[in-house]
Design an enzyme around this catalytic site. Structure first.
Site, short mmCIF file in Angstrom:
data_model
loop_
_atom_site.label_atom_id
_atom_site.label_comp_id
_atom_site.label_asym_id
_atom_site.label_seq_id
_atom_site.Cartn_x
_atom_site.Cartn_y
_atom_site.Cartn_z
N SER A 16 3.39 3.81 7.63
CA SER A 16 2.54 4.41 6.61
C SER A 16 1.09 4.52 7.05
O SER A 16 0.76 5.20 8.02
CB SER A 16 2.68 3.62 5.31
OG SER A 16 2.03 4.24 4.25
N ASP A 45 -1.74 10.11 4.18
CA ASP A 45 -1.62 8.95 5.05
C ASP A 45 -0.61 9.25 6.15
O ASP A 45 -0.09 10.37 6.24
CB ASP A 45 -1.24 7.70 4.25
CG ASP A 45 0.16 7.77 3.66
OD1 ASP A 45 0.68 8.89 3.50
OD2 ASP A 45 0.72 6.71 3.35
#
Length: 457
Positions: free
Chosen positions: A102, A254
């Protein structure tokens, strides 16, 4: 790694430093066990990843583990996390594996799983996988109803196959086009920060297909520059670029593309709370907010709650983590939820946070209006202080601290709020205060922090 020593899975799969904590051998074992737990003779398993240099190593190891126990592995390449549940559902696959850490730096990587229904594995599923990883032999991994895989020494089922799955990016784009088929972005000048991550191709493409004038930064991944001074964790880069470049607005994703933050034309950051409020009010106004409710976490700004009350929208509050937001949505039969960090889930589209879809939903809600002139909530000033303590469990028994928290909360009742909680992973107590003015916010937070430090540090 023994689950008795520590829990392998966190709130978003397995995560750690690649090659040290998240190793090829661990990935191999996870692939074997997860495939066996599908409960079918030859499970079909999708594997996708972000742009980290360790992704190919872990992809190969997971694929080998799945194939060893007879599974068919479909390598989908670099794709945002939310593509996994969409593709699993589209092709009736048995499991999806996403390799990503992530928003973490490139040295980290992670492994998370999506079941055949498109939802992430439950806590119980993950704990069972951890238990099975500790079994010394492959036959011992098999439980009631699972096919006999033999001993791994040549007997039992045949090994599976590994092949590339072509057209996965187009599959994902097709789903976005279908969901936003009535959205026209003609004349809108948007700047995208793709964090040198999984959205670097698909996000600009869908914006272009919908008619926007698209500029892109951080879209040249080299394996090590993911989230490096860019993306939603380094939003200042986009703020300056939108303001100085004269763009209408910008979006920062992200590394794995499951969350975003926005920036208006003045360079102001618009966080997940504000984007969620905008979307919720829009969907409610058009009769498309399932159950007339929205799920958020305890970190969501008090201003959001006031705005939802004014709009006639019920709010459910959960612990921090998008998986808990998702659980609340499923329990209540609602569709929309999210976090201040930019995880926004629309179950009408996918059972996962999706930064690209959330950006398009915000633009749908704006209907051509200027983001700097549109708001669905008045955000209260917020301050968060972390205090390092001897023992985070000591917070519950500290009577003076608890009395002070209750007093400050009562003082802000109906005007703001106080949230004091222990960290789940570190010896920290987190103090968060929201009040109508910055001065009151700072003073209240400072008083509580000073007392906690004196009592517990």
């Amino acid at each position: 790694m023994k689950s008795s020593a520590r829990r392998l899975f966190g709130t978003d799969g397995v995560r750690g430093v690649a090659g040290e904590e998240v190793t090829a051998s661990l990935a191999l074992s996870l692939g074997r066990v997860a495939a066996l737990r599908c409960g079918v003779e030859r499970p079909r398993v999708l594997v996708i990843r972000d742009t980290r240099e360790s992704g190919e190593m872990l992809e190969s190891a997971i694929a080998a583990g799945v194939a060893e126990v007879g599974g068919e592995v479909l390598l989908g390449g670099v794709l945002p996390t939310p593509a996994a549940p969409l593709i699993v559902r589209r092709y009736g696959l048995d499991l999806a594996v996403v390799i990503s850490a992530s928003h973490n730096p490139y040295r980290d990587n992670g492994i998370k799983f999506f079941a055949a229904d498109g939802f992430k594995l439950t806590d119980a599923d993950e704990l069972e996988i951890e238990r099975l990883l500790d079994e010394p032999t492959l036959p011992a991994l098999l439980g009631p109803g699972l096919p006999d895989a033999g001993s791994g020494s040549g007997s039992g089922r045949e090994i599976g196959r590994i092949r590339a799955m072509r057209g996965t990016a187009e599959d994902y784009l097709r789903e976005l086009e279908l969901r936003f088929r009535d959205l026209s972005l003609d004349g809108i000048d948007v700047l995208l920060d793709c964090a040198n991550g999984a959205t670097y191709k698909v996000a600009p493409e869908i914006f272009r297909r919908l008619g926007a004038r698209v500029s892109v930064i951080a879209d040249k991944p080299d394996g090590r520059n993911i989230n490096d001074g860019c993306g939603s964790t380094h939003i200042g880069v986009l703020c300056a670029a939108v303001r100085d470049g004269g763009h209408d607005l910008g979006f920062a994703f992200d590394g794995d593309g499951d969350r975003l933050l926005a920036v208006d034309r003045t360079g102001r950051v618009v966080d997940g709370d504000e984007l969620l409020a905008l979307s919720a009010v829009h969907l409610r106004r058009h009769g498309r907010l399932t159950g007339d409710g929205v799920a958020v976490t305890v970190m969501t700004n008090f201003g959001f709650h006031r705005a939802m009350a004014d709009a006639g929208i019920e709010v459910a509050t959960t612990d921090v983590g998008d998986r808990y937001v998702l659980e609340a949505l499923r329990d209540r039969g609602w569709a929309l939820g999210g976090e201040q960090s930019g995880h926004i889930i629309d179950l009408g589209f996918a059972p996962s946070g999706d930064g690209t879809a959330a950006a398009l939903l915000a633009l749908e809600a704006l209907a051509g209006d200027d983001l700097s002139q549109r708001t669905a909530m008045d955000k209260l000033p917020q301050q968060l202080i972390n205090i390092r303590v001897r023992d985070r469990a000591g917070l519950d028994g500290a009577s003076r601290v608890q009395d002070a928290i209750a007093l400050e909360a009562a003082n802000l009742l109906g005007r703001g709020r106080v949230l004091v909680r222990s960290s789940g992973t570190e010896p920290l107590v987190r103090v968060m205060v929201e009040a109508p003015s910055l001065a009151e916010t700072t003073d209240t937070c400072g008083r509580l922090a000073a007392l906690i430090e004196a009592e517990l540090a």
